[in-house]
Design an enzyme around this catalytic site. Structure first.
Site, PDB file in Angstrom:
ATOM      1  N   ASP A 214      44.860  25.045  40.444  1.00  0.00           N
ATOM      2  CA  ASP A 214      45.941  26.031  40.543  1.00  0.00           C
ATOM      3  C   ASP A 214      45.824  26.737  41.892  1.00  0.00           C
ATOM      4  O   ASP A 214      45.765  27.960  41.974  1.00  0.00           O
ATOM      5  CB  ASP A 214      45.839  27.036  39.394  1.00  0.00           C
ATOM      6  CG  ASP A 214      47.140  27.810  39.193  1.00  0.00           C
ATOM      7  OD1 ASP A 214      48.186  27.375  39.727  1.00  0.00           O
ATOM      8  OD2 ASP A 214      47.126  28.851  38.520  1.00  0.00           O
TER       9      ASP A 214
ATOM     10  N   LEU B 184      46.381  46.064  39.761  1.00  0.00           N
ATOM     11  CA  LEU B 184      46.160  45.641  41.141  1.00  0.00           C
ATOM     12  C   LEU B 184      47.076  44.477  41.504  1.00  0.00           C
ATOM     13  O   LEU B 184      47.557  44.356  42.629  1.00  0.00           O
ATOM     14  CB  LEU B 184      44.691  45.229  41.297  1.00  0.00           C
ATOM     15  CG  LEU B 184      44.137  45.009  42.690  1.00  0.00           C
ATOM     16  CD1 LEU B 184      44.145  46.315  43.472  1.00  0.00           C
ATOM     17  CD2 LEU B 184      42.715  44.460  42.608  1.00  0.00           C
ATOM     18  N   ALA B 185      47.306  43.578  40.546  1.00  0.00           N
ATOM     19  CA  ALA B 185      48.186  42.425  40.737  1.00  0.00           C
ATOM     20  C   ALA B 185      48.670  41.968  39.374  1.00  0.00           C
ATOM     21  O   ALA B 185      48.047  42.259  38.343  1.00  0.00           O
ATOM     22  CB  ALA B 185      47.458  41.296  41.459  1.00  0.00           C
TER      23      ALA B 185
ATOM     24  N   LYS C  58      40.763  41.388  34.126  1.00  0.00           N
ATOM     25  CA  LYS C  58      41.952  40.563  33.897  1.00  0.00           C
ATOM     26  C   LYS C  58      42.270  40.567  32.413  1.00  0.00           C
ATOM     27  O   LYS C  58      41.391  40.345  31.578  1.00  0.00           O
ATOM     28  CB  LYS C  58      41.690  39.135  34.376  1.00  0.00           C
ATOM     29  CG  LYS C  58      42.893  38.204  34.273  1.00  0.00           C
ATOM     30  CD  LYS C  58      42.576  36.867  34.923  1.00  0.00           C
ATOM     31  CE  LYS C  58      43.792  35.945  34.891  1.00  0.00           C
ATOM     32  NZ  LYS C  58      43.516  34.653  35.573  1.00  0.00           N
TER      33      LYS C  58
ATOM     34  N   SER D 204      51.891  35.352  36.070  1.00  0.00           N
ATOM     35  CA  SER D 204      52.684  34.841  34.953  1.00  0.00           C
ATOM     36  C   SER D 204      51.980  34.984  33.612  1.00  0.00           C
ATOM     37  O   SER D 204      52.634  35.211  32.592  1.00  0.00           O
ATOM     38  CB  SER D 204      53.015  33.366  35.195  1.00  0.00           C
ATOM     39  OG  SER D 204      51.825  32.615  35.359  1.00  0.00           O
TER      40      SER D 204
END
Length: 531
Positions: free
Chosen positions: A288, A131-132, A153, A135
């Site tokens: 972040d 999906l994405a 993830k 880094s």
């Protein structure tokens, strides 16, 4: 480690040559001799297909080739459109969530290895295409057997060797800078790199990220300001994280936000409020906050709510740092530059022999121009540069524990410029800080502080008793000394001395909380003077 650093330096040089990044340096106002020397470098006469790419594309591809530390640097630069040309900023923005993914089969293999079960056993549906991709990790959409839509993830393979090499080189540069430059020693680069090393390695542990996300979700539970997705702990491992899938608008998609008539002014103001709430109320802030990690909910565009993901990097401050920052900021807002100068001296950030009048005048010169202006007219880049110049003059040290906070402030400013350039950052932040300071001296807060002090009394008494017992044991064979018969009375007097010292410390360091210090003083005097 030095061999790894040498190999990494060679790799960096190869990437610089491959993408001709020296062309970017030639656009700067270099000395004539350096510009002349650059034209006779041997690789500048060799044909390269990368020269057909734009300068922004070459810089982005070079950072991608160099790995996560360089990618994160590019992410930070992408948020500062006031400092970067638009074509470069647009390309660097792709580093936020469009880094080339690694092979799907490697992702599936890592997920199955971490979970100890096949993907089909855990998920009713698993999308092989990511999906994405960023880094450090990439994300796959999936659905649990129980029906919840989630994202999975997974950490990229073989990251640690690359990061270790980059950090080795950064440490060498930091130590070299400290040896050759007094200004560099003042900036304490080795400590800064050391803090960054801890941060980047923490980001490789997804269990830590899951814990951070859970804490941040609790901090803003039911809040209209911020929503944090739910973590599904049963399927979380060090290199795999499963959490609720969210559906929102990327915060940089200004067209879609405008189409749904989002209140952009309120959205920008809430971003500032979220930041100060995390820093001062919770001492637990998302560090972040580049645009790739921030979305806007679609349910109530007139009452916009942020959605935050990727809590791998979290910052926190000690109560002393919180108090110091709040007092400084409020003094800045009131333009009380003498108070700012005195706070710096009292905290030890500048030498005690610093002349307050001179330091006050220097701070006024730096800060006075930024007030009563909208955010679009304030350049924090220039402000920081001038502050560093002032710092060199007064030997002020940079505090490594505040590096994450400074980085987050840069992200906040970059985001605010995009959402609502006319935002008055100072007007938005000042009421929050003043309210926080009032709450710190409220009866409830004072009572809570007193309770925490009282809770330490049994511990102090126990320590005193243990100390006395240890002092008496070596002489157990001797006749008991007279003071041993008054052991309890002496312990109470020592406890009283401890309360007196605590009262003095509390009264000196936090004079606003005088009531608890007077209570401790009275208790200490009673125990010391009692018969």
């Amino acid at each position: 480690m030095k061999l790894l650093a040498a190999r990494r330096l060679l790799r960096i040089q190869q990437v610089v040559i491959r993408y001709r990044l020296d062309d970017l340096l030639l656009e700067l106002p270099l000395p004539w001799w350096l510009r002349t020397l650059s034209h006779v470098l041997p690789w500048r006469w060799l044909p390269r297909k990368e020269l057909s790419l734009t300068r922004g594309e070459r810089l982005r591809l070079a950072l991608e080739d160099l790995g996560p530390i360089f990618i994160k640097f590019g992410q930070l630069l992408s948020t500062r459109r006031d400092l970067m040309p638009p074509d470069i900023a647009d390309e660097l923005a792709r580093l936020q969530d469009q880094v080339p993914p690694f092979a799907p089969e490697k992702a599936v293999a890592r997920i199955e290895e971490q979970l100890g079960a096949s993907v089909s056993e855990v998920f009713a549906r698993f999308d092989v295409e990511p999906l994405a991709s960023a880094s450090v990790a990439q994300v796959h959409a999936a659905q649990l057997k129980s029906g919840e839509e989630v994202v999975v993830k997974v950490i990229r393979p073989n990251l640690r060797p690359i990061i270790r090499q980059d950090l080795a080189w950064l440490f060498i540069l930091a130590r070299l800078a400290e040896r050759v430059s007094a200004d560099a020693r003042r900036l304490r680069p080795v400590e800064v790199v050391d803090d960054y090393e801890k941060t980047i390695y923490d980001e490789l542990d997804l269990l830590r990220e899951a814990a951070n996300a859970s804490q941040l979700r609790r901090n803003f539970d039911g809040s209209p300001l911020l929503y944090v997705p739910q973590v599904y702990w049963d399927w979380c491992r060090p290199k795999v994280l499963v959490m609720e899938r969210i559906y929102g608008i990327p915060v940089t998609d200004l067209t879609t936000l405008a189409d749904q008539r989002t209140d952009m002014k309120l959205l920008a103001e809430r971003g500032v409020e979220i930041f100060f709430t995390q820093v001062f109320r919770d001492s637990f802030f998302h560090a972040d906050m580049h645009p790739g990690n921030i979305f806007v909910a679609t349910r109530q565009p007139w009452n916009p709510q942020y959605i935050a993901i990727d809590c791998g990097i979290i910052g926190s401050l000690t109560p002393e740092d919180q108090d110091y920052l709040a007092r400084n900021l409020i003094a800045f807002f009131k333009r009380d530059y003498r108070r700012v100068a005195q706070l710096h001296i009292d905290s030890g950030w500048v030498p005690a022999e610093t002349k307050v009048n001179d330091f006050e005048a220097a701070i006024r010169t730096v800060c006075e121009p930024i007030f009563e202006k909208p955010l679009k007219d304030i350049s924090f880049g220039q402000l920081l540069l001038r502050l560093f110049q002032t710092a060199r003059r007064f030997n002020m040290e940079v505090q490594p524990q505040l590096v994450l906070l400074q980085k987050t402030l840069l992200n906040i400013e970059g985001l605010g410029r995009q959402l609502y350039p006319d935002l008055d950052l100072w007007t938005t932040a000042q009421p929050f800080l003043e309210r926080w300071m009032r709450e710190r001296v409220s009866p409830r807060s004072l009572l809570s502080n007193l309770q925490s002090q009282v809770e330490q009394v049994p511990h102090l008494a126990g320590m005193t008793r243990d100390l006395l017992e240890r002092m008496s044991q070596p002489h157990a064979a001797d006749p008991p000394p007279p003071w041993q018969q008054r052991n309890d009375g002496l312990a109470l007097r020592l406890l009283g001395v401890g309360l007196l010292l605590g009262a003095a410390s509390l009264g000196l360091e936090q004079h606003l909380q005088a009531w608890p210090s007077w209570l401790m003083l009275a208790g200490g005097l009673y125990l010391v003077l009692r018969r």
